[in-house]
Structures are given as structure tokens and as C-alpha cells.
Write a protein that holds these residues in place. Structure first.
Motif, PDB file in Angstrom:
ATOM      1  N   VAL A 292       6.775   7.571   4.464  1.00  0.00           N
ATOM      2  CA  VAL A 292       5.807   7.751   3.384  1.00  0.00           C
ATOM      3  C   VAL A 292       6.480   7.574   2.032  1.00  0.00           C
ATOM      4  CG1 VAL A 292       4.345   9.281   4.755  1.00  0.00           C
ATOM      5  CG2 VAL A 292       6.050  10.259   3.229  1.00  0.00           C
ATOM      6  N   ASP A 293       5.665   7.248   1.031  1.00  0.00           N
ATOM      7  CA  ASP A 293       6.150   6.990  -0.320  1.00  0.00           C
ATOM      8  C   ASP A 293       6.011   8.198  -1.241  1.00  0.00           C
ATOM      9  OD1 ASP A 293       6.584   4.122   0.160  1.00  0.00           O
ATOM     10  OD2 ASP A 293       4.408   4.056   0.302  1.00  0.00           O
ATOM     11  N   THR A 294       5.048   9.076  -0.939  1.00  0.00           N
ATOM     12  CA  THR A 294       4.728  10.207  -1.806  1.00  0.00           C
ATOM     13  C   THR A 294       4.320  11.390  -0.945  1.00  0.00           C
ATOM     14  OG1 THR A 294       3.945   8.712  -3.542  1.00  0.00           O
ATOM     15  CG2 THR A 294       3.235  10.990  -3.702  1.00  0.00           C
ATOM     16  N   ILE A 295       4.744  12.591  -1.354  1.00  0.00           N
ATOM     17  CA  ILE A 295       4.353  13.824  -0.673  1.00  0.00           C
ATOM     18  C   ILE A 295       3.513  14.650  -1.650  1.00  0.00           C
ATOM     19  CG2 ILE A 295       5.164  15.971   0.390  1.00  0.00           C
ATOM     20  CD1 ILE A 295       6.196  13.646   1.994  1.00  0.00           C
TER      21      ILE A 295
ATOM     22  N   MET B  25       0.833  -1.169   0.000  1.00  0.00           N
ATOM     23  CA  MET B  25       0.000   0.000   0.000  1.00  0.00           C
ATOM     24  C   MET B  25       0.892   1.251   0.000  1.00  0.00           C
ATOM     25  SD  MET B  25      -2.601   1.585   2.880  1.00  0.00           S
ATOM     26  CE  MET B  25      -3.370   0.061   3.258  1.00  0.00           C
ATOM     27  N   THR B  26       0.521   2.235  -0.806  1.00  0.00           N
ATOM     28  CA  THR B  26       1.266   3.491  -0.886  1.00  0.00           C
ATOM     29  C   THR B  26       0.876   4.401   0.274  1.00  0.00           C
ATOM     30  OG1 THR B  26       1.365   3.340  -3.290  1.00  0.00           O
ATOM     31  CG2 THR B  26       1.721   5.507  -2.322  1.00  0.00           C
ATOM     32  N   LYS B  27       1.875   4.941   0.951  1.00  0.00           N
ATOM     33  CA  LYS B  27       1.635   5.903   2.034  1.00  0.00           C
ATOM     34  C   LYS B  27       1.873   7.302   1.499  1.00  0.00           C
ATOM     35  CE  LYS B  27       2.910   4.592   6.379  1.00  0.00           C
ATOM     36  NZ  LYS B  27       3.905   4.254   7.426  1.00  0.00           N
ATOM     37  N   ILE B  28       0.870   8.175   1.656  1.00  0.00           N
ATOM     38  CA  ILE B  28       0.959   9.543   1.172  1.00  0.00           C
ATOM     39  C   ILE B  28       0.886  10.506   2.348  1.00  0.00           C
ATOM     40  CG2 ILE B  28      -0.150  11.322  -0.230  1.00  0.00           C
ATOM     41  CD1 ILE B  28      -1.253   9.180  -1.977  1.00  0.00           C
ATOM     42  N   ALA B  29       1.742  11.525   2.322  1.00  0.00           N
ATOM     43  CA  ALA B  29       1.628  12.638   3.265  1.00  0.00           C
ATOM     44  C   ALA B  29       1.048  13.810   2.483  1.00  0.00           C
ATOM     45  CB  ALA B  29       2.983  13.007   3.850  1.00  0.00           C
ATOM     46  N   ILE B  30      -0.036  14.381   2.977  1.00  0.00           N
ATOM     47  CA  ILE B  30      -0.665  15.533   2.354  1.00  0.00           C
ATOM     48  C   ILE B  30      -0.424  16.732   3.264  1.00  0.00           C
ATOM     49  CG2 ILE B  30      -2.839  16.543   1.576  1.00  0.00           C
ATOM     50  CD1 ILE B  30      -3.771  13.634   1.017  1.00  0.00           C
ATOM     51  N   ILE B  31       0.200  17.752   2.694  1.00  0.00           N
ATOM     52  CA  ILE B  31       0.605  18.939   3.456  1.00  0.00           C
ATOM     53  C   ILE B  31      -0.048  20.148   2.809  1.00  0.00           C
ATOM     54  CG2 ILE B  31       2.567  20.338   4.190  1.00  0.00           C
ATOM     55  CD1 ILE B  31       4.303  17.787   3.710  1.00  0.00           C
ATOM     56  N   GLY B  32      -0.547  21.064   3.609  1.00  0.00           N
ATOM     57  CA  GLY B  32      -1.144  22.272   3.050  1.00  0.00           C
ATOM     58  C   GLY B  32      -0.756  23.514   3.823  1.00  0.00           C
ATOM     59  N   ASP B  33      -0.895  24.651   3.165  1.00  0.00           N
ATOM     60  CA  ASP B  33      -0.742  25.956   3.789  1.00  0.00           C
ATOM     61  C   ASP B  33       0.603  26.161   4.488  1.00  0.00           C
ATOM     62  OD1 ASP B  33      -3.434  27.302   3.338  1.00  0.00           O
ATOM     63  OD2 ASP B  33      -3.994  25.327   4.100  1.00  0.00           O
ATOM     64  N   VAL B  34       1.668  25.923   3.762  1.00  0.00           N
ATOM     65  CA  VAL B  34       3.012  26.129   4.290  1.00  0.00           C
ATOM     66  C   VAL B  34       3.286  27.620   4.479  1.00  0.00           C
ATOM     67  CG1 VAL B  34       5.476  25.865   3.758  1.00  0.00           C
ATOM     68  CG2 VAL B  34       3.879  23.987   3.309  1.00  0.00           C
ATOM     69  N   HIS B  35       2.779  28.446   3.574  1.00  0.00           N
ATOM     70  CA  HIS B  35       2.935  29.904   3.629  1.00  0.00           C
ATOM     71  C   HIS B  35       4.386  30.325   3.849  1.00  0.00           C
ATOM     72  CE1 HIS B  35      -1.274  30.947   3.218  1.00  0.00           C
ATOM     73  NE2 HIS B  35      -1.530  29.903   3.978  1.00  0.00           N
ATOM     74  N   ALA B  36       5.285  29.711   3.070  1.00  0.00           N
ATOM     75  CA  ALA B  36       6.714  30.041   3.047  1.00  0.00           C
ATOM     76  C   ALA B  36       7.428  29.795   4.368  1.00  0.00           C
ATOM     77  CB  ALA B  36       6.939  31.478   2.579  1.00  0.00           C
ATOM     78  N   ASN B  37       6.859  28.983   5.242  1.00  0.00           N
ATOM     79  CA  ASN B  37       7.545  28.617   6.483  1.00  0.00           C
ATOM     80  C   ASN B  37       8.372  27.368   6.188  1.00  0.00           C
ATOM     81  OD1 ASN B  37       8.396  27.814   9.013  1.00  0.00           O
ATOM     82  ND2 ASN B  37       6.451  28.272  10.007  1.00  0.00           N
ATOM     83  N   TRP B  38       9.518  27.592   5.559  1.00  0.00           N
ATOM     84  CA  TRP B  38      10.338  26.479   5.084  1.00  0.00           C
ATOM     85  C   TRP B  38      10.885  25.633   6.229  1.00  0.00           C
ATOM     86  CZ3 TRP B  38       8.235  26.490   0.853  1.00  0.00           C
ATOM     87  CH2 TRP B  38       8.125  27.618   0.047  1.00  0.00           C
TER      88      TRP B  38
END
Length: 122
Positions: free
Chosen positions: A30-33, A1-14
Motif C-alpha cells: 500500500v501507498d498510504t495508511i 492508482m494509489t493503494k490505501i489501507a484503512i485501519i480502525g479501532d486499534v485500542h492500543a493493541n500495538w
């Protein structure tokens, strides 16, 4: 099974993004971001990527070998984005909103924008 991390709203906070990526890749394996908007590409200033790869070469290897996609949100510098189509986002593949991308291990996925994006009015 593929593990995905979903990230949102970084707003340039590197720094926060780097910590999140480290956790996703090194702790949760995780396998995919997928970054789902408001990376804040050039909005208003993109600080340098904060990561000392010399301290963790295994992390660098995972960053370089993990598929990472980003969809533009409603807080991006769209003029700058249009100029280079996301080429300056190293190790990230730009996924234009409103398009379908075949994600390995998942299949076809539709990337849509955030609040008040052009797709809402079409």
C-alpha cells in the motif's frame, strides 16, 4: 492508482497494529495508511511500539517513507491529545477530525470522528 489501507479501532493493541501494518506495507504494497479512530492514544496506557526493526530493515524503510495518518476517535485521551497534538505518535501525522486533508494521490478528504463525537451535535 494509489493503494490505501484503512485501519480502525486499534485500542492500543500495538502488536496487532504492527502485524497489520507489516501485511499492508510488505504483502499488499500500500501507498498510504489511514487509521480512522480509536488508536487509543494514551488510553489508558500506551505500550511501547512492538517492532524489531533489526529483523526487517526493508519494513523500517517502508514505515518511514509511507504517509500514515490517524484521526482521533471516541476512545482517546483527549486531554493528552490536546497537550501535544499527536507529536508522540512517531511516523504518524495527526489528522484532527472535522478537518480536510489533501491526501497525495487521492485529493481532499474529510476526516470525521466515530460514535458520539462532537460533530454529531453541531
Amino acid at each position: 492508482m494509489t493503494k490505501i489501507a484503512i485501519i480502525g479501532d486499534v485500542h492500543a493493541n500495538w502488536k496487532a497494529l504492527n502485524r497489520t501494518l507489516y501485511d499492508a506495507l510488505m504483502v499488499h504494497n500500500v501507498d498510504t495508511i489511514v487509521q480512522v479512530g480509536d488508536m487509543c492514544y494514551g488510553w489508558p496506557y500506551s505500550a511501547p511500539w512492538e517492532c524489531n526493526y533489526q529483523l526487517d530493515l526493508e519494513y523500517k524503510k517502508k514505515v518511514l517513507n509511507t504517509p500514515m495518518y490517524w484521526i482521533d476517535g471516541n476512545h482517546e485521551n483527549f486531554d493528552l491529545l490536546e497537550q501535544d497534538q499527536g507529536k508522540s505518535m512517531q511516523h504518524w501525522e495527526y489528522w484532527p477530525r472535522g478537518t480536510i486533508k489533501d491526501i497525495p494521490g487521492i485529493g481532499p478528504c474529510l476526516g470525521i470522528g466515530g460514535a458520539k463525537t462532537p460533530e454529531i451535535y453541531q
